[in-house]
Write a protein that holds these residues in place. Sequence first.
Motif, PDB file in Angstrom:
ATOM      1  N   MET A  29     -13.668  -3.177  42.156  1.00 38.24           N
ATOM      2  CA  MET A  29     -13.984  -3.878  40.912  1.00 38.24           C
ATOM      3  C   MET A  29     -13.335  -3.188  39.721  1.00 38.24           C
ATOM      4  O   MET A  29     -13.288  -1.965  39.648  1.00 38.24           O
ATOM      5  CB  MET A  29     -15.503  -3.945  40.748  1.00 38.24           C
ATOM      6  N   HIS A  30     -12.827  -4.001  38.804  1.00 39.23           N
ATOM      7  CA  HIS A  30     -12.119  -3.465  37.636  1.00 39.23           C
ATOM      8  C   HIS A  30     -12.528  -4.228  36.373  1.00 39.23           C
ATOM      9  O   HIS A  30     -12.592  -5.456  36.381  1.00 39.23           O
ATOM     10  CB  HIS A  30     -10.607  -3.588  37.842  1.00 39.23           C
ATOM     11  N   VAL A  31     -12.810  -3.483  35.305  1.00 42.29           N
ATOM     12  CA  VAL A  31     -13.126  -4.079  34.012  1.00 42.29           C
ATOM     13  C   VAL A  31     -11.809  -4.363  33.294  1.00 42.29           C
ATOM     14  O   VAL A  31     -11.027  -3.455  33.026  1.00 42.29           O
ATOM     15  CB  VAL A  31     -13.991  -3.140  33.145  1.00 42.29           C
ATOM     16  N   GLU A  32     -11.544  -5.624  33.020  1.00 40.45           N
ATOM     17  CA  GLU A  32     -10.312  -6.018  32.334  1.00 40.45           C
ATOM     18  C   GLU A  32     -10.464  -5.954  30.818  1.00 40.45           C
ATOM     19  O   GLU A  32      -9.604  -5.437  30.127  1.00 40.45           O
ATOM     20  CB  GLU A  32      -9.895  -7.431  32.753  1.00 40.45           C
ATOM     21  N   SER A  33     -11.575  -6.532  30.306  1.00 40.27           N
ATOM     22  CA  SER A  33     -11.790  -6.536  28.859  1.00 40.27           C
ATOM     23  C   SER A  33     -13.257  -6.793  28.555  1.00 40.27           C
ATOM     24  O   SER A  33     -13.990  -7.338  29.376  1.00 40.27           O
ATOM     25  CB  SER A  33     -10.926  -7.605  28.180  1.00 40.27           C
ATOM     26  N   MET A  34     -13.656  -6.376  27.350  1.00 42.32           N
ATOM     27  CA  MET A  34     -15.022  -6.605  26.908  1.00 42.32           C
ATOM     28  C   MET A  34     -15.025  -6.835  25.408  1.00 42.32           C
ATOM     29  O   MET A  34     -14.407  -6.083  24.656  1.00 42.32           O
ATOM     30  CB  MET A  34     -15.918  -5.422  27.250  1.00 42.32           C
ATOM     31  N   ASP A  35     -15.675  -7.897  25.004  1.00 48.02           N
ATOM     32  CA  ASP A  35     -15.929  -8.192  23.599  1.00 48.02           C
ATOM     33  C   ASP A  35     -17.427  -8.418  23.486  1.00 48.02           C
ATOM     34  O   ASP A  35     -18.119  -8.560  24.491  1.00 48.02           O
ATOM     35  CB  ASP A  35     -15.177  -9.456  23.149  1.00 48.02           C
ATOM     36  N   TYR A  36     -17.910  -8.499  22.278  1.00 45.33           N
ATOM     37  CA  TYR A  36     -19.334  -8.730  22.065  1.00 45.33           C
ATOM     38  C   TYR A  36     -19.718 -10.088  22.650  1.00 45.33           C
ATOM     39  O   TYR A  36     -19.279 -11.129  22.166  1.00 45.33           O
ATOM     40  CB  TYR A  36     -19.636  -8.681  20.564  1.00 45.33           C
ATOM     41  N   GLY A  37     -20.466 -10.066  23.781  1.00 45.69           N
ATOM     42  CA  GLY A  37     -20.908 -11.298  24.417  1.00 45.69           C
ATOM     43  C   GLY A  37     -20.005 -11.839  25.498  1.00 45.69           C
ATOM     44  O   GLY A  37     -20.326 -12.843  26.126  1.00 45.69           O
ATOM     45  N   THR A  38     -18.869 -11.177  25.769  1.00 46.45           N
ATOM     46  CA  THR A  38     -17.930 -11.638  26.794  1.00 46.45           C
ATOM     47  C   THR A  38     -17.407 -10.445  27.593  1.00 46.45           C
ATOM     48  O   THR A  38     -17.124  -9.391  27.026  1.00 46.45           O
ATOM     49  CB  THR A  38     -16.727 -12.361  26.158  1.00 46.45           C
ATOM     50  N   LEU A  39     -17.268 -10.633  28.892  1.00 46.43           N
ATOM     51  CA  LEU A  39     -16.737  -9.580  29.759  1.00 46.43           C
ATOM     52  C   LEU A  39     -15.850 -10.229  30.815  1.00 46.43           C
ATOM     53  O   LEU A  39     -16.197 -11.278  31.361  1.00 46.43           O
ATOM     54  CB  LEU A  39     -17.879  -8.831  30.451  1.00 46.43           C
ATOM     55  N   VAL A  40     -14.703  -9.606  31.090  1.00 53.08           N
ATOM     56  CA  VAL A  40     -13.809 -10.071  32.155  1.00 53.08           C
ATOM     57  C   VAL A  40     -13.664  -8.939  33.165  1.00 53.08           C
ATOM     58  O   VAL A  40     -13.319  -7.813  32.790  1.00 53.08           O
ATOM     59  CB  VAL A  40     -12.424 -10.500  31.609  1.00 53.08           C
ATOM     60  N   MET A  41     -13.961  -9.249  34.440  1.00 57.56           N
ATOM     61  CA  MET A  41     -13.855  -8.272  35.532  1.00 57.56           C
ATOM     62  C   MET A  41     -13.086  -8.891  36.686  1.00 57.56           C
ATOM     63  O   MET A  41     -13.102 -10.117  36.857  1.00 57.56           O
ATOM     64  CB  MET A  41     -15.245  -7.864  36.031  1.00 57.56           C
ATOM     65  N   THR A  42     -12.460  -8.027  37.492  1.00 58.12           N
ATOM     66  CA  THR A  42     -11.723  -8.508  38.661  1.00 58.12           C
ATOM     67  C   THR A  42     -12.103  -7.726  39.914  1.00 58.12           C
ATOM     68  O   THR A  42     -12.558  -6.586  39.837  1.00 58.12           O
ATOM     69  CB  THR A  42     -10.199  -8.377  38.459  1.00 58.12           C
ATOM     70  N   VAL A  43     -11.886  -8.381  41.041  1.00 55.27           N
ATOM     71  CA  VAL A  43     -11.927  -7.734  42.351  1.00 55.27           C
ATOM     72  C   VAL A  43     -10.632  -8.151  43.035  1.00 55.27           C
ATOM     73  O   VAL A  43     -10.390  -9.345  43.228  1.00 55.27           O
ATOM     74  CB  VAL A  43     -13.144  -8.175  43.192  1.00 55.27           C
ATOM     75  N   PRO A  44      -9.773  -7.172  43.381  1.00 55.06           N
ATOM     76  CA  PRO A  44      -8.514  -7.535  44.030  1.00 55.06           C
ATOM     77  C   PRO A  44      -8.730  -7.974  45.476  1.00 55.06           C
ATOM     78  O   PRO A  44      -9.664  -7.526  46.139  1.00 55.06           O
ATOM     79  CB  PRO A  44      -7.700  -6.237  43.965  1.00 55.06           C
ATOM     80  N   ALA A 106     -11.874 -18.853  48.207  1.00 50.12           N
ATOM     81  CA  ALA A 106     -11.011 -17.938  47.453  1.00 50.12           C
ATOM     82  C   ALA A 106     -10.171 -17.139  48.439  1.00 50.12           C
ATOM     83  O   ALA A 106     -10.698 -16.550  49.369  1.00 50.12           O
ATOM     84  CB  ALA A 106     -11.846 -16.999  46.596  1.00 50.12           C
ATOM     85  N   GLY A 107      -8.881 -17.124  48.219  1.00 49.50           N
ATOM     86  CA  GLY A 107      -7.992 -16.394  49.110  1.00 49.50           C
ATOM     87  C   GLY A 107      -7.112 -15.403  48.387  1.00 49.50           C
ATOM     88  O   GLY A 107      -6.114 -14.946  48.928  1.00 49.50           O
ATOM     89  N   ASP A 108      -7.465 -15.066  47.152  1.00 52.28           N
ATOM     90  CA  ASP A 108      -6.671 -14.141  46.349  1.00 52.28           C
ATOM     91  C   ASP A 108      -7.625 -13.340  45.458  1.00 52.28           C
ATOM     92  O   ASP A 108      -8.838 -13.430  45.613  1.00 52.28           O
ATOM     93  CB  ASP A 108      -5.655 -14.924  45.503  1.00 52.28           C
ATOM     94  N   ASP A 109      -7.059 -12.574  44.520  1.00 52.17           N
ATOM     95  CA  ASP A 109      -7.880 -11.803  43.596  1.00 52.17           C
ATOM     96  C   ASP A 109      -8.925 -12.698  42.937  1.00 52.17           C
ATOM     97  O   ASP A 109      -8.673 -13.875  42.689  1.00 52.17           O
ATOM     98  CB  ASP A 109      -7.022 -11.193  42.477  1.00 52.17           C
ATOM     99  N   LEU A 110     -10.086 -12.112  42.634  1.00 49.83           N
ATOM    100  CA  LEU A 110     -11.138 -12.827  41.924  1.00 49.83           C
ATOM    101  C   LEU A 110     -11.213 -12.318  40.488  1.00 49.83           C
ATOM    102  O   LEU A 110     -11.179 -11.114  40.257  1.00 49.83           O
ATOM    103  CB  LEU A 110     -12.500 -12.592  42.588  1.00 49.83           C
ATOM    104  N   THR A 111     -11.323 -13.234  39.542  1.00 50.72           N
ATOM    105  CA  THR A 111     -11.484 -12.868  38.136  1.00 50.72           C
ATOM    106  C   THR A 111     -12.723 -13.564  37.608  1.00 50.72           C
ATOM    107  O   THR A 111     -12.836 -14.788  37.687  1.00 50.72           O
ATOM    108  CB  THR A 111     -10.268 -13.294  37.295  1.00 50.72           C
ATOM    109  N   ALA A 112     -13.659 -12.773  37.083  1.00 49.12           N
ATOM    110  CA  ALA A 112     -14.904 -13.311  36.538  1.00 49.12           C
ATOM    111  C   ALA A 112     -14.904 -13.185  35.026  1.00 49.12           C
ATOM    112  O   ALA A 112     -14.545 -12.140  34.481  1.00 49.12           O
ATOM    113  CB  ALA A 112     -16.099 -12.556  37.097  1.00 49.12           C
ATOM    114  N   THR A 113     -15.307 -14.263  34.362  1.00 49.09           N
ATOM    115  CA  THR A 113     -15.489 -14.241  32.916  1.00 49.09           C
ATOM    116  C   THR A 113     -16.955 -14.533  32.638  1.00 49.09           C
ATOM    117  O   THR A 113     -17.452 -15.614  32.971  1.00 49.09           O
ATOM    118  CB  THR A 113     -14.598 -15.288  32.223  1.00 49.09           C
ATOM    119  N   ALA A 114     -17.640 -13.543  32.071  1.00 52.06           N
ATOM    120  CA  ALA A 114     -19.065 -13.670  31.766  1.00 52.06           C
ATOM    121  C   ALA A 114     -19.250 -13.917  30.276  1.00 52.06           C
ATOM    122  O   ALA A 114     -18.586 -13.287  29.448  1.00 52.06           O
ATOM    123  CB  ALA A 114     -19.804 -12.393  32.170  1.00 52.06           C
TER     124      ALA A 114
END
Length: 154
Positions: A29-44, A106-114
């Motif tokens: 798991m990797h943290v891509e970016s974070m703003d107030y109220g938003t987070l983007v994380m990935t799992v390769p 899903a057959g590739d990297d996963l990207t989550a936007t919270a």
Amino acid sequence: MTDAEIPDQTTDLLQRYIDAHGYLSWLGMHVESMDYGTLVMTVPFDEKLTNSRPGENGETPARIHGGIAATLIDTAGGIALRPFLDDPMNDDVATINLNLNYLRPAGDDLTATAEVVRAGESVGVSTVMVESEAPDGESKPVATGQGAYRLFRS
């Protein structure tokens, strides 16, 4: 708190926490970016995270196990709420309820936007969209979820 109040090093601190966490680091798991109220994380993508069974020998494309997307939704949704806490680094967040829907394999990297929906005194709610690259090369939603979290304030 405003966007400017989230220190630049927050992403690095979160990544160090994840790297020290046995299960989350095993997932990559990797943290891509974070703003107030938003987070983007990935799992390769990694073969160890797939539903592949012995004997398939590449006959069908490898698909990431749905539990990985569920973990990503749960983790991203909870971490997105941290900036709303009185002490984001030391207060705690615990999952009360997690609801998710799988949309396609899903057959590739996963990207989550919270996205934080609400952060109250003791309960917060986040929605999360997980995307993965489809065979046609386009990023498409593979799961969506919503989590309710208990916010433990100091």
